[in-house]
Design a protein around this motif. Structure first.
Motif, mmCIF file in Angstrom:
data_model
loop_
_atom_site.group_PDB
_atom_site.id
_atom_site.type_symbol
_atom_site.label_atom_id
_atom_site.label_comp_id
_atom_site.label_asym_id
_atom_site.label_seq_id
_atom_site.Cartn_x
_atom_site.Cartn_y
_atom_site.Cartn_z
ATOM 1 N N PRO A 247 0.825 -1.211 0.000
ATOM 2 C CA PRO A 247 0.000 0.000 0.000
ATOM 3 C C PRO A 247 0.860 1.262 0.000
ATOM 4 O O PRO A 247 1.980 1.258 0.513
ATOM 5 N N ILE A 248 0.324 2.340 -0.596
ATOM 6 C CA ILE A 248 1.038 3.608 -0.645
ATOM 7 C C ILE A 248 0.764 4.355 0.664
ATOM 8 O O ILE A 248 -0.398 4.627 0.981
ATOM 9 N N PRO A 249 1.789 4.682 1.436
ATOM 10 C CA PRO A 249 1.563 5.333 2.728
ATOM 11 C C PRO A 249 0.794 6.645 2.628
ATOM 12 O O PRO A 249 -0.036 6.961 3.473
ATOM 13 N N SER A 250 1.089 7.416 1.595
ATOM 14 C CA SER A 250 0.411 8.711 1.432
ATOM 15 C C SER A 250 0.220 8.978 -0.050
ATOM 16 O O SER A 250 1.183 8.936 -0.823
ATOM 17 N N TYR A 251 -1.034 9.239 -0.449
ATOM 18 C CA TYR A 251 -1.341 9.454 -1.866
ATOM 19 C C TYR A 251 -2.394 10.544 -1.972
ATOM 20 O O TYR A 251 -3.432 10.482 -1.295
ATOM 21 N N GLN A 252 -2.136 11.551 -2.785
ATOM 22 C CA GLN A 252 -3.072 12.650 -2.969
ATOM 23 C C GLN A 252 -3.186 12.985 -4.451
ATOM 24 O O GLN A 252 -2.192 12.960 -5.185
ATOM 25 N N VAL A 253 -4.402 13.308 -4.877
ATOM 26 C CA VAL A 253 -4.640 13.820 -6.226
ATOM 27 C C VAL A 253 -5.156 15.244 -6.075
ATOM 28 O O VAL A 253 -6.199 15.477 -5.457
ATOM 29 N N TYR A 254 -4.405 16.195 -6.609
ATOM 30 C CA TYR A 254 -4.752 17.603 -6.453
ATOM 31 C C TYR A 254 -5.373 18.148 -7.737
ATOM 32 O O TYR A 254 -4.924 17.831 -8.847
ATOM 33 N N LYS A 255 -6.384 18.973 -7.564
ATOM 34 C CA LYS A 255 -7.066 19.621 -8.681
ATOM 35 C C LYS A 255 -7.065 21.123 -8.451
ATOM 36 O O LYS A 255 -6.849 21.595 -7.341
ATOM 37 N N GLY A 256 -7.345 21.879 -9.503
ATOM 38 C CA GLY A 256 -7.371 23.330 -9.396
ATOM 39 C C GLY A 256 -6.575 23.971 -10.510
ATOM 40 O O GLY A 256 -6.196 23.314 -11.495
ATOM 41 N N THR A 257 -6.308 25.265 -10.389
ATOM 42 C CA THR A 257 -5.516 25.965 -11.391
ATOM 43 C C THR A 257 -4.063 25.519 -11.310
ATOM 44 O O THR A 257 -3.653 24.847 -10.359
ATOM 45 N N VAL A 258 -3.274 25.937 -12.285
ATOM 46 C CA VAL A 258 -1.857 25.571 -12.259
ATOM 47 C C VAL A 258 -1.167 26.129 -11.015
ATOM 48 O O VAL A 258 -0.249 25.495 -10.459
ATOM 49 N N PHE A 259 -1.609 27.290 -10.544
ATOM 50 C CA PHE A 259 -1.028 27.849 -9.327
ATOM 51 C C PHE A 259 -1.380 26.977 -8.123
ATOM 52 O O PHE A 259 -0.530 26.696 -7.273
ATOM 53 N N ASP A 260 -2.643 26.570 -8.050
ATOM 54 C CA ASP A 260 -3.071 25.686 -6.956
ATOM 55 C C ASP A 260 -2.300 24.378 -6.972
ATOM 56 O O ASP A 260 -1.886 23.862 -5.925
ATOM 57 N N LEU A 261 -2.127 23.817 -8.163
ATOM 58 C CA LEU A 261 -1.454 22.528 -8.294
ATOM 59 C C LEU A 261 -0.008 22.606 -7.827
ATOM 60 O O LEU A 261 0.473 21.728 -7.094
ATOM 61 N N VAL A 262 0.697 23.637 -8.260
ATOM 62 C CA VAL A 262 2.100 23.783 -7.860
ATOM 63 C C VAL A 262 2.196 23.941 -6.354
ATOM 64 O O VAL A 262 3.001 23.275 -5.690
ATOM 65 N N ASP A 263 1.381 24.829 -5.782
ATOM 66 C CA ASP A 263 1.438 25.069 -4.339
ATOM 67 C C ASP A 263 1.154 23.787 -3.557
ATOM 68 O O ASP A 263 1.858 23.469 -2.582
ATOM 69 N N ALA A 264 0.124 23.050 -3.979
ATOM 70 C CA ALA A 264 -0.257 21.836 -3.245
ATOM 71 C C ALA A 264 0.824 20.767 -3.350
ATOM 72 O O ALA A 264 1.150 20.097 -2.353
#
Length: 482
Positions: A247-264
């Motif tokens: 299993p992957i200990p931590s996995y996130q899929v981020y959505k939003g503008t390119v600025f949001d994506l980079v920051d996240a």
């Protein structure tokens, strides 16, 4: 993007070879299968519904109607109409994009009703004639490429300059655009006034195409960019070992503008790597140093977002392993650049120029092609190996971490777990009078983010505030020292 659905209409027995040839070609050609999905009635599984209802439903669902007209008219219903004619009539009524191909030149050999249908189609459409399946395939290919160009799904210009076909101005976020103007004015002396309208901003940045919003506009300022550009999301994963494993200990899929994506994505990585917090011996601000320099992490992720191929179904992937950080994007180098040139002074050749310019204006990227060399320099200064760059099934940046738990040369003591709440507690232990703005600057976070973390720590009983906002201090309770 969703595939463009093609409905092929004809007398099935008469055009069995042609229907099979079109099916095989559209599903086998790399360009065609990327954009199109073909429907043939003979492949429809058995179902408890009338045949005529089933094929008319498929006409309604399709984007392109392809009619193959020959000599036979086909079986007629009680109204004297064949399935082919009913399909053509429905496609016309529904305003479908219609392509008509007529086999042979001897109209006298056709069934009278088919001859009438051919003449009726000629009245409002340009139809093509063919004799063999290979001729039909060639003619349909040319027509479908023209369709893609007309819909600007393919074009000679960059993808980010093409209109986002289903998006409108209402899909853009005015608050995000106002934020951009403020940021760009402060960062790059952006010439537009602070109260400039969204329309003025879009015009200034060339983000409109004949009044239609471009893909770049949606990626930069969209309320929900992934509604139209699904693969523009970022996938982040953290593995304790050196290989991809479940299993992957931590996995996130981020959505939003390119600025949001980079920051996240940057925050995701920084929250998982070690951080050293020094003392105030050298000045009023406590020095903070990440295991991998924050600028290196940000540059790798920004490059992946700004220069990726947005026509690909792949998403940017950020993977943190025990020994390295890997950032992958579905893209490649432009012809003028090589992997060797990335390590030298080189020109900036953005794959998405209308996307890159606003990211430059907001301070996310540099325009002079210095990013990769800056990464190399910062890694060297931090005692890390030089970053590695590779092109295979996409573009990959690899930043090596320190092996065996050793810290890079010159790193201060006080390594923490890397989580924001833990880092805040560590700073409070070292300096109880530290202010929220100082925490925010040290951690590269907004003051609002720090306030939210402190509120959680207070609620959980791990920290409390003693005295006023000015002149007071923080105190860690018993729960905070667990």
């Amino acid at each position: 993007m969703n595939p463009v659905r093609i409905f092929i209409s004809s007398v099935q027995k008469e055009f069995a070879d042609e229907r099979a040839a079109l099916r095989d070609y559209l599903r086998g050609d790399a360009l065609m299968r990327r954009f199109f999905e073909v429907f043939l009635f003979e492949e429809l599984p058995a179902a408890d519904r009338r045949t005529d209802v089933a094929y008319l439903d498929e006409v309604r669902r399709c984007d392109i109607y392809v009619g193959l007209f020959g000599n036979d008219y086909g079986s007629e219903n009680t109204g004297g109409l064949s399935p082919t004619e009913r399909e053509f009539d429905l496609a016309t009524a529904e305003g479908k994009y219609r392509l008509i191909y007529v086999r042979g030149t001897d109209d006298a050999a056709r069934h009278p009703k088919m001859r009438a249908l051919v003449h009726r189609a000629e009245g409002g459409l340009i139809r093509k004639r063919f004799n063999t399946p290979s001729e039909l395939v060639a003619r349909l290919y040319a027509a479908l490429v023209e369709y893609l160009e007309e819909k600007q799904l393919i074009r000679s210009g960059p993808f980010d300059a093409a209109p986002c076909t289903k998006a409108t101005l209402d899909d853009l976020d005015p608050e995000r655009m106002a934020w951009f103007i403020r940021t760009a004015r402060a960062t790059r002396r952006f010439p537009l006034a602070g109260d400039a309208s969204p329309a003025e901003l879009l015009e200034h940045l060339n983000l409109l195409d004949d009044g239609r919003v471009t893909n770049a506009a949606v990626l930069l300022f969209g309320k929900k960019p992934q509604r139209y550009l699904l693969s523009s999301e970022i996938k982040c994963a953290h593995f304790h070992g050196t290989e991809v494993a479940k299993p992957i200990p931590s996995y996130q899929v981020y959505k939003g503008t390119v600025f949001d994506l980079v920051d996240a994505a940057v925050d995701f990585v920084l929250s998982k790597i070690a951080l050293s917090v020094g003392t105030r011996e050298a000045g009023p601000q406590a020095p903070v140093r990440y295991e991998i320099p924050k600028e290196v992490v940000a540059e790798a992720i920004v490059n992946a977002v700004a220069h990726r191929d947005y026509t690909s179904n792949g998403s940017v992937q950020v993977m943190l392993f025990a020994n390295r950080l890997e950032v992958w994007n579905p893209g490649t180098l432009p012809p003028s650049l090589t992997l060797e040139k990335l390590r030298q002074a080189h020109g900036s050749v953005p794959a998405n120029p209308l996307l890159a310019e606003p990211m430059y204006l907001a301070g996310y990227i540099e325009r002079m092609g210095t990013g990769t060399r800056d990464m190399i320099r910062r890694c060297s200064e931090a005692g890390l190996p030089e970053p590695e760059f590779a092109v295979s099934d996409g573009f990959r940046t690899i930043v090596r971490r320190v092996q065996g738990g050793e810290e890079p040369s010159g790193k201060t003591s006080g390594k923490t777990s890397g989580k924001t709440s833990g880092l805040i507690l560590d700073m409070i232990r070292r300096q109880p009078e530290i202010t929220i703005p100082e925490m925010a600057e040290a951690l590269g976070k907004s003051t609002r983010a720090i306030e939210m973390q402190l509120a959680k720590l207070k609620q959980s009983g791990k920290v409390q505030r003693i005295g006023p906002a000015k002149g007071g201090r923080w105190e860690i309770t018993e729960g905070g020292d667990e």
